[in-house]
Design a protein around this motif. Structure first.
Motif, PDB file in Angstrom:
ATOM      1  N   PHE A  76     -24.081 -20.330  -6.224  1.00  0.00           N
ATOM      2  CA  PHE A  76     -24.529 -19.069  -5.643  1.00  0.00           C
ATOM      3  C   PHE A  76     -24.561 -18.018  -6.749  1.00  0.00           C
ATOM      4  CE2 PHE A  76     -22.249 -21.548  -2.455  1.00  0.00           C
ATOM      5  CZ  PHE A  76     -23.252 -21.719  -1.500  1.00  0.00           C
ATOM      6  N   ALA A  77     -25.673 -17.325  -6.872  1.00  0.00           N
ATOM      7  CA  ALA A  77     -25.883 -16.393  -7.981  1.00  0.00           C
ATOM      8  C   ALA A  77     -24.858 -15.258  -7.997  1.00  0.00           C
ATOM      9  CB  ALA A  77     -27.299 -15.821  -7.915  1.00  0.00           C
ATOM     10  N   ASN A  78     -24.480 -14.787  -6.815  1.00  0.00           N
ATOM     11  CA  ASN A  78     -23.532 -13.677  -6.695  1.00  0.00           C
ATOM     12  C   ASN A  78     -23.012 -13.658  -5.261  1.00  0.00           C
ATOM     13  OD1 ASN A  78     -25.564 -12.327  -5.121  1.00  0.00           O
ATOM     14  ND2 ASN A  78     -26.526 -11.679  -7.042  1.00  0.00           N
ATOM     15  N   ARG A  79     -22.178 -12.693  -4.965  1.00  0.00           N
ATOM     16  CA  ARG A  79     -21.573 -12.633  -3.628  1.00  0.00           C
ATOM     17  C   ARG A  79     -22.637 -12.412  -2.555  1.00  0.00           C
ATOM     18  NH1 ARG A  79     -18.439  -9.358  -0.069  1.00  0.00           N
ATOM     19  NH2 ARG A  79     -16.680 -10.557   0.710  1.00  0.00           N
ATOM     20  N   ASP A  80     -23.632 -11.576  -2.835  1.00  0.00           N
ATOM     21  CA  ASP A  80     -24.703 -11.366  -1.853  1.00  0.00           C
ATOM     22  C   ASP A  80     -25.440 -12.663  -1.550  1.00  0.00           C
ATOM     23  OD1 ASP A  80     -24.246  -8.660  -1.389  1.00  0.00           O
ATOM     24  OD2 ASP A  80     -25.571  -8.021  -3.014  1.00  0.00           O
ATOM     25  N   ASP A  81     -25.698 -13.453  -2.574  1.00  0.00           N
ATOM     26  CA  ASP A  81     -26.359 -14.745  -2.375  1.00  0.00           C
ATOM     27  C   ASP A  81     -25.471 -15.660  -1.535  1.00  0.00           C
ATOM     28  OD1 ASP A  81     -28.370 -16.766  -2.728  1.00  0.00           O
ATOM     29  OD2 ASP A  81     -27.164 -17.636  -4.354  1.00  0.00           O
ATOM     30  N   LEU A  82     -24.174 -15.664  -1.817  1.00  0.00           N
ATOM     31  CA  LEU A  82     -23.238 -16.469  -1.027  1.00  0.00           C
ATOM     32  C   LEU A  82     -23.266 -16.043   0.439  1.00  0.00           C
ATOM     33  CD1 LEU A  82     -20.893 -18.506  -0.715  1.00  0.00           C
ATOM     34  CD2 LEU A  82     -19.344 -16.660  -1.418  1.00  0.00           C
ATOM     35  N   LEU A  83     -23.241 -14.748   0.690  1.00  0.00           N
ATOM     36  CA  LEU A  83     -23.277 -14.248   2.067  1.00  0.00           C
ATOM     37  C   LEU A  83     -24.581 -14.643   2.762  1.00  0.00           C
ATOM     38  CD1 LEU A  83     -21.773 -10.704   1.435  1.00  0.00           C
ATOM     39  CD2 LEU A  83     -20.683 -12.540   2.744  1.00  0.00           C
ATOM     40  N   HIS A  84     -25.691 -14.452   2.072  1.00  0.00           N
ATOM     41  CA  HIS A  84     -26.989 -14.760   2.679  1.00  0.00           C
ATOM     42  C   HIS A  84     -27.133 -16.260   2.952  1.00  0.00           C
ATOM     43  CE1 HIS A  84     -31.168 -14.449   3.729  1.00  0.00           C
ATOM     44  NE2 HIS A  84     -31.476 -15.308   2.787  1.00  0.00           N
ATOM     45  N   GLN A  85     -26.781 -17.095   1.980  1.00  0.00           N
ATOM     46  CA  GLN A  85     -26.910 -18.538   2.172  1.00  0.00           C
ATOM     47  C   GLN A  85     -25.948 -19.048   3.249  1.00  0.00           C
ATOM     48  OE1 GLN A  85     -29.360 -20.348   0.960  1.00  0.00           O
ATOM     49  NE2 GLN A  85     -30.095 -18.481  -0.032  1.00  0.00           N
ATOM     50  N   THR A  86     -24.807 -18.403   3.358  1.00  0.00           N
ATOM     51  CA  THR A  86     -23.866 -18.764   4.416  1.00  0.00           C
ATOM     52  C   THR A  86     -24.464 -18.451   5.784  1.00  0.00           C
ATOM     53  OG1 THR A  86     -21.988 -18.405   2.933  1.00  0.00           O
ATOM     54  CG2 THR A  86     -21.533 -18.402   5.302  1.00  0.00           C
ATOM     55  N   ALA A  87     -25.105 -17.297   5.898  1.00  0.00           N
ATOM     56  CA  ALA A  87     -25.764 -16.933   7.167  1.00  0.00           C
ATOM     57  C   ALA A  87     -26.831 -17.960   7.531  1.00  0.00           C
ATOM     58  CB  ALA A  87     -26.372 -15.543   7.064  1.00  0.00           C
ATOM     59  N   ARG A  88     -27.633 -18.353   6.581  1.00  0.00           N
ATOM     60  CA  ARG A  88     -28.674 -19.357   6.850  1.00  0.00           C
ATOM     61  C   ARG A  88     -28.049 -20.692   7.287  1.00  0.00           C
ATOM     62  NH1 ARG A  88     -33.525 -18.435   6.731  1.00  0.00           N
ATOM     63  NH2 ARG A  88     -34.605 -16.867   5.540  1.00  0.00           N
ATOM     64  N   HIS A  89     -26.948 -21.046   6.639  1.00  0.00           N
ATOM     65  CA  HIS A  89     -26.291 -22.317   6.981  1.00  0.00           C
ATOM     66  C   HIS A  89     -25.688 -22.276   8.380  1.00  0.00           C
ATOM     67  CE1 HIS A  89     -24.663 -26.232   6.225  1.00  0.00           C
ATOM     68  NE2 HIS A  89     -23.418 -25.803   6.422  1.00  0.00           N
ATOM     69  N   ARG A 135     -23.391  -3.311   3.667  1.00  0.00           N
ATOM     70  CA  ARG A 135     -24.158  -3.826   2.527  1.00  0.00           C
ATOM     71  C   ARG A 135     -25.641  -3.839   2.897  1.00  0.00           C
ATOM     72  NH1 ARG A 135     -20.292  -6.712  -0.753  1.00  0.00           N
ATOM     73  NH2 ARG A 135     -21.953  -7.725  -1.911  1.00  0.00           N
ATOM     74  N   PRO A 136     -26.409  -2.855   2.422  1.00  0.00           N
ATOM     75  CA  PRO A 136     -27.821  -2.753   2.809  1.00  0.00           C
ATOM     76  C   PRO A 136     -28.646  -4.007   2.513  1.00  0.00           C
ATOM     77  CG  PRO A 136     -27.109  -0.769   1.672  1.00  0.00           C
ATOM     78  CD  PRO A 136     -25.984  -1.751   1.565  1.00  0.00           C
ATOM     79  N   GLU A 137     -28.404  -4.655   1.379  1.00  0.00           N
ATOM     80  CA  GLU A 137     -29.187  -5.856   1.055  1.00  0.00           C
ATOM     81  C   GLU A 137     -28.887  -6.979   2.046  1.00  0.00           C
ATOM     82  OE1 GLU A 137     -29.577  -9.100  -2.481  1.00  0.00           O
ATOM     83  OE2 GLU A 137     -29.440  -6.990  -3.072  1.00  0.00           O
ATOM     84  N   LEU A 138     -27.622  -7.170   2.358  1.00  0.00           N
ATOM     85  CA  LEU A 138     -27.253  -8.184   3.346  1.00  0.00           C
ATOM     86  C   LEU A 138     -27.839  -7.818   4.705  1.00  0.00           C
ATOM     87  CD1 LEU A 138     -25.723 -10.730   4.203  1.00  0.00           C
ATOM     88  CD2 LEU A 138     -23.690  -9.289   4.543  1.00  0.00           C
ATOM     89  N   ARG A 139     -27.806  -6.545   5.037  1.00  0.00           N
ATOM     90  CA  ARG A 139     -28.375  -6.109   6.313  1.00  0.00           C
ATOM     91  C   ARG A 139     -29.848  -6.479   6.406  1.00  0.00           C
ATOM     92  NH1 ARG A 139     -27.838  -0.311   9.327  1.00  0.00           N
ATOM     93  NH2 ARG A 139     -29.187  -0.852  11.056  1.00  0.00           N
ATOM     94  N   THR A 140     -30.586  -6.233   5.335  1.00  0.00           N
ATOM     95  CA  THR A 140     -32.011  -6.573   5.315  1.00  0.00           C
ATOM     96  C   THR A 140     -32.214  -8.074   5.477  1.00  0.00           C
ATOM     97  OG1 THR A 140     -32.510  -4.653   3.936  1.00  0.00           O
ATOM     98  CG2 THR A 140     -34.122  -6.456   3.919  1.00  0.00           C
ATOM     99  N   GLN A 141     -31.457  -8.863   4.725  1.00  0.00           N
ATOM    100  CA  GLN A 141     -31.601 -10.318   4.789  1.00  0.00           C
ATOM    101  C   GLN A 141     -31.184 -10.864   6.148  1.00  0.00           C
ATOM    102  OE1 GLN A 141     -29.165 -11.367   1.420  1.00  0.00           O
ATOM    103  NE2 GLN A 141     -30.915 -11.450   0.041  1.00  0.00           N
ATOM    104  N   LEU A 142     -30.049 -10.396   6.649  1.00  0.00           N
ATOM    105  CA  LEU A 142     -29.538 -10.893   7.926  1.00  0.00           C
ATOM    106  C   LEU A 142     -30.446 -10.472   9.076  1.00  0.00           C
ATOM    107  CD1 LEU A 142     -27.228 -12.570   9.034  1.00  0.00           C
ATOM    108  CD2 LEU A 142     -25.897 -10.476   9.279  1.00  0.00           C
TER     109      LEU A 142
END
Length: 191
Positions: free
Chosen positions: A47-60, A116-123
């Motif tokens: 995972f590139a960074n914590r945001d990537d970890l959070l986003h990929q976890t949501a998808r999983h 976290r605005p970026e996570l909010r957008t992705q989620l």
């Protein structure tokens, strides 16, 4: 990034368990490595960074909660009526109850998205896509009701699931099946 799908899945599963148990603040690469039983630094290779970890976890999480195709096919042998929608909602409750950690992790991600605005957008994108897919599926399958029916059913079931998984004594565990029946009965039109 390292490309070992089985290891990535194991790390995402570990992240879900950490989120469900410790919350978003406890989700670190080290905590994921420990939970997965892998050497320190492994998660940071996937995972590139914590945001990537959070986003990929949501998808999983969404992947883990997807209906089993065989069970879904069996359910869909029934007529397209309110009883079928009820059976589908009971299957939803069964799947989420079986993966309590997955749903609790999703709740943690939703809370973290408020900060976290970026996570909010992705989620938001992930969940909106899932809702739109559910609406399209409902309509394509000829299930009773329209788009608004599916949205109201989604909102009601989300609330029911939240209570069931976080404070089950509020509703009483014994009455869960009857509550699902009531939600569908009051939301989905008879055919």
């Amino acid at each position: 990034m390292v490309q070992n799908p089985a290891r990535r899945t194991a790390l995402a599963d570990a992240a879900i368990d950490v989120l469900a148990r410790e919350g978003a603040r406890g989700l670190t690469f080290r905590a994921v490595d420990v939970e997965a039983g892998v050497p320190n630094g492994t998660a940071s290779n996937y995972f590139a960074n914590r945001d990537d970890l959070l986003h990929q976890t949501a998808r999983h999480i969404h992947h883990r909660l997807t209906p089993d195709p065989l069970i879904l096919a069996e359910l869909l042998r029934a007529p397209r009526d309110r009883a079928l929608v009820t059976a589908l909602m009971h299957d939803l409750i069964r799947r989420i109850s079986a993966d309590r950690a997955g749903y609790l992790a999703m709740l943690e991600l939703r809370l973290e998205a408020t900060r976290r605005p970026e996570l909010r957008t992705q989620l938001t994108g992930t969940i909106r896509e899932d809702l739109e897919n559910n609406i399209a599926y409902h309509l394509a399958e000829g299930l009773p009701g329209d788009r608004d029916t599916v949205v109201v059913l989604y909102l009601a079931m989300t609330g029911l699931i939240l209570e069931h998984l976080t404070l089950p004594e509020v509703l009483g565990v014994d009455g869960l099946a009857a509550l699902v029946d009531t939600v569908v009965g009051r939301t989905v039109p008879a055919t």
